[in-house]
Write an enzyme that holds these catalytic residues in place. Structure first.
Site, PDB file in Angstrom:
ATOM      1  CB  SER A 135      -0.948   0.099   0.599  1.00  0.00           C
ATOM      2  OG  SER A 135      -0.464  -0.565   2.626  1.00  0.00           O
ATOM      3  CG  ASN A 176      -5.677  -5.500  12.119  1.00  0.00           C
ATOM      4  OD1 ASN A 176      -4.511  -5.053  10.386  1.00  0.00           O
ATOM      5  ND2 ASN A 176      -5.881  -6.299  12.002  1.00  0.00           N
ATOM      6  CB  THR A 220     -37.259  29.150 -10.529  1.00  0.00           C
ATOM      7  OG1 THR A 220     -38.359  30.110 -12.203  1.00  0.00           O
ATOM      8  CG2 THR A 220     -37.615  30.527  -9.518  1.00  0.00           C
ATOM      9  CG  HIS A 221     -38.561  26.545 -14.220  1.00  0.00           C
ATOM     10  ND1 HIS A 221     -38.863  24.877 -14.311  1.00  0.00           N
ATOM     11  CD2 HIS A 221     -39.099  27.199 -13.376  1.00  0.00           C
ATOM     12  CE1 HIS A 221     -39.586  24.716 -13.273  1.00  0.00           C
ATOM     13  NE2 HIS A 221     -39.982  26.235 -12.725  1.00  0.00           N
ATOM     14  CB  SER A 234      -8.483  28.355 -28.479  1.00  0.00           C
ATOM     15  OG  SER A 234      -8.287  28.080 -29.262  1.00  0.00           O
ATOM     16  CE  LYS A 237     -13.165  29.727 -27.468  1.00  0.00           C
ATOM     17  NZ  LYS A 237     -14.500  29.760 -26.508  1.00  0.00           N
ATOM     18  CG  ASN A 249     -12.158  29.124 -23.223  1.00  0.00           C
ATOM     19  OD1 ASN A 249     -13.509  29.230 -24.014  1.00  0.00           O
ATOM     20  ND2 ASN A 249     -11.695  28.826 -24.333  1.00  0.00           N
ATOM     21  CD  GLU A 277     -15.063  25.888 -19.105  1.00  0.00           C
ATOM     22  OE1 GLU A 277     -15.304  24.646 -20.137  1.00  0.00           O
ATOM     23  OE2 GLU A 277     -13.590  25.220 -19.945  1.00  0.00           O
ATOM     24  CE1 TYR A 300      -7.035  -3.336   7.853  1.00  0.00           C
ATOM     25  CE2 TYR A 300      -6.277  -6.555   7.206  1.00  0.00           C
ATOM     26  CZ  TYR A 300      -6.129  -4.791   6.738  1.00  0.00           C
ATOM     27  OH  TYR A 300      -5.471  -3.935   5.777  1.00  0.00           O
ATOM     28  CD  GLN A 306      -2.639  -2.634   1.610  1.00  0.00           C
ATOM     29  OE1 GLN A 306      -2.491  -3.521   2.153  1.00  0.00           O
ATOM     30  NE2 GLN A 306      -2.201  -3.287   0.201  1.00  0.00           N
TER      31      GLN A 306
HETATM   32  N1  ARG Z   1      -1.583  -1.898   4.699  1.00  0.00           N
HETATM   33  C1  ARG Z   1      -2.669  -2.165   5.086  1.00  0.00           C
HETATM   34  C2  ARG Z   1      -4.004  -1.791   5.210  1.00  0.00           C
HETATM   35  O1  ARG Z   1      -4.101  -0.149   4.867  1.00  0.00           O
HETATM   36  C3  ARG Z   1      -2.029  -2.401   7.615  1.00  0.00           C
HETATM   37  C4  ARG Z   1      -3.180  -3.083   7.945  1.00  0.00           C
HETATM   38  C5  ARG Z   1      -2.827  -4.268   8.250  1.00  0.00           C
HETATM   39  N2  ARG Z   1      -2.791  -5.215   7.508  1.00  0.00           N
HETATM   40  C6  ARG Z   1      -2.139  -6.519   7.353  1.00  0.00           C
HETATM   41  N3  ARG Z   1      -1.785  -7.524   6.624  1.00  0.00           N
HETATM   42  N4  ARG Z   1      -2.802  -7.153   8.552  1.00  0.00           N
HETATM   43  O2  ARG Z   1      -4.761  -1.966   6.028  1.00  0.00           O
END
Ligand code: ARG
Length: 492
Positions: free
Chosen positions: A24, A111, A156-157, A278, A284, A286, A291, A318, A323
């Site tokens: 992660s 966790n 309105t509208h 542009s 232009k 814009n 936007e 968990y 993740q």
């Molecule tokens: N990288 C994990 C997350 O973002 C950490 C949590 C625990 N990971 C695990 N393998 N139990 O959720």
């Protein structure tokens, strides 16, 4: 050094695909600094509870403080580690030795660690967003004061409906952003609680002190049930939802800026820094910032739907699916402060074309309601009868004494001039400024009502700001106490 966490149970050489799929790291960039704070708070608690010695804590606290001051080193972000928690622990173990490094994780799990980091980072984004909303609302009120007598058509509208003022329009948005403010602010009651100490989900047998780590990290309390503490991500969903609603308000305003800046309408001339030209059409200008801001609500809704859908079928407690929610959360909430400030800047620097607004204010028989109301007041006829009379006149294309008389005869069989209707009465009712200033009840567009509304909204804004500043400084004070304590232990 190999990932400290995999060394025990699991063997085999993972391919790069497997490592990067499981890691992660990319999303964890957002929680690297919160993770250091969590490590420090946990360590201070372990010492106080005599679970680790001061000597061990000191050996770990030194590199933690250094990383906090200089930034987490790049090798902690290597994708060979499943996440930043493992990356930082490996680095600490390398530096302080395994006798010390191997004790940091006593009585906790990644966790509860990640759940705590998410709440710390989310809290700080909410604070930034709330500050930006204060700035935006202040700009809206300031400009409303400037334009409290600027008559413009209200729609309105998207059809000319009744005259109003630019101030009334700006204050409408200020009020809506005020609700966005309270939604986000209220969410802190649920976000700013500490999951730390929940460990994997069932807490731990060590004599930990959850209240102490919560205090050190600036939380208002703990997430009591430890299973919910690691499994719950509804607070992430709540912020994404609140921000989606906020960006929807912002998007509606930007839609108006796009319409207002078109050559058809010309109600606003946006500052050039918020516009693009542009590559082919040299003339232009814009409204690109408006936007893209208009589209942001759509992107954010996508992140919200992704995040909430990831959690919807998960059993307690968990699951690694959680993740996969984090990138949606960070992509979703980390740009909102900027979005709010961009709109504030655009409104602060916009040149409103007040003459064009005045020119349009009475068009399309937008004062017809006021003429009908005046007939009710003068001649005590039912509103529906007056509505029909004026409607007939509009259909004929003129709103003078003759036409109204003809219409009145058609509808009621009696002329109105015979009962005292004069051209002066009609002309007065047709004047957009008269219609605006008669609407003087709370929240209306009349000068007096606008003055009152500005006073009231400034008071609400000041209260919101005071509460926010107090809240932010409570957290800042807690964090500086935490760092001070960490330094004391590092130097012991
Ligand atoms: N990288 C994990 C997350 O973002 C950490 C949590 C625990 N990971 C695990 N393998 N139990 O959720």
């Amino acid at each position: 050094m190999k990932d400290v966490i995999r060394q025990g149970r699991l063997g085999g050489e993972r391919t790069h695909d497997i490592e990067s799929f499981l890691s992660s790291m990319e999303a964890d960039r957002f929680i690297a600094e919160p993770d250091l704070l969590v490590d420090m708070a946990h360590l201070l608690m372990l010492v106080r509870q005599k679970i680790v010695t001061e000597e061990i804590a000191s050996a770990l606290m030194k590199p933690l403080l250094r990383m906090y001051q200089e930034g987490v080193p790049t090798d902690a972000f290597d994708e060979q580690y499943e996440d930043i928690h493992a990356g930082i622990e490996s680095g600490l173990t390398r530096e302080a030795g395994s006798e010390a490094g191997g004790r940091l994780h006593i009585g906790r799990s990644r966790n509860d660690e990640v759940a705590t980091c998410i709440r710390i980072k989310t809290r700080s984004e909410i604070f930034d967003q709330l500050h930006a909303l204060i700035r935006l609302r202040r700009v809206l009120i300031t400009r409303a004061r400037e334009f409290r007598d600027t008559i413009m058509p209200g729609f309105t509208h998207l059809q000319h409906a009744q005259p109003t003022t630019l101030a009334h329009h700006l204050l409408a948005y200020e009020q809506a952003f005020g609700r966005d403010f309270s939604r986000l602010s209220d969410s802190l009651a649920r976000v700013n609680l500490s999951p730390l100490g929940a460990a994997a989900f069932a807490s731990t047998g060590y004599p930990i002190d959850r209240k102490m780590t919560a205090d050190l990290l600036g939380f208002d309390g703990i997430v009591l049930n430890t299973m919910d503490a690691v499994a719950g991500r509804d607070t992430a969903g709540e912020i994404l939802a609140a921000d989606t609603i906020l960006l929807t308000t912002l998007s509606r305003f930007c839609e108006e800026l796009v319409i207002w800046s078109s050559a058809f309408v010309r109600f606003v001339d946006l500052n050039e820094i918020y516009c693009s030209t542009s590559s082919i059409m040299p003339q232009k200008k814009n409204p690109d910032v408006a936007e893209i801001l208009r589209s942001r609500a759509g992107s954010l809704l996508g992140e919200f739907v992704s995040a909430i859908t990831i959690t919807k079928g998960l059993p307690m407690s968990y699951n690694r699916d959680l993740q996969d929610l984090n990138p949606h959360l960070w992509r979703g909430i980390t740009g909102i402060r900027r979005d709010i400030d961009l709109l504030a800047g655009m409104i602060r620097t916009a040149r409103f074309e007040t003459e064009r607004m005045a020119e349009e204010a009475g068009k399309g028989f937008s004062t017809a309601t006021e003429v009908a109301d005046q007939l009710v007041r003068e001649f005590d006829i039912p509103f529906r009868t007056a509505h029909h009379i004026v409607g007939h006149a509009v259909r004929k294309g003129t709103m003078d004494l003759n036409t109204l008389d003809e219409a009145a005869i058609e509808v009621t069989g009696v002329s109105l001039s015979s009962r005292g209707l004069t051209q002066i009465i009609i002309d007065t009712a047709l004047d957009p400024a008269v219609g605006v200033n008669i609407r003087r009840w709370p929240g209306g567009p009349a000068h007096s009502a606008t003055e009152q509304a500005i006073i009231e909204r400034e008071r609400v804004l000041a209260d919101d700001e005071t509460e926010l500043i107090e809240r932010v400084s409570r957290v800042e004070e807690a964090i500086s106490r935490l760092i001070k304590e960490a330094k004391r232990i590092a130097e012991s």
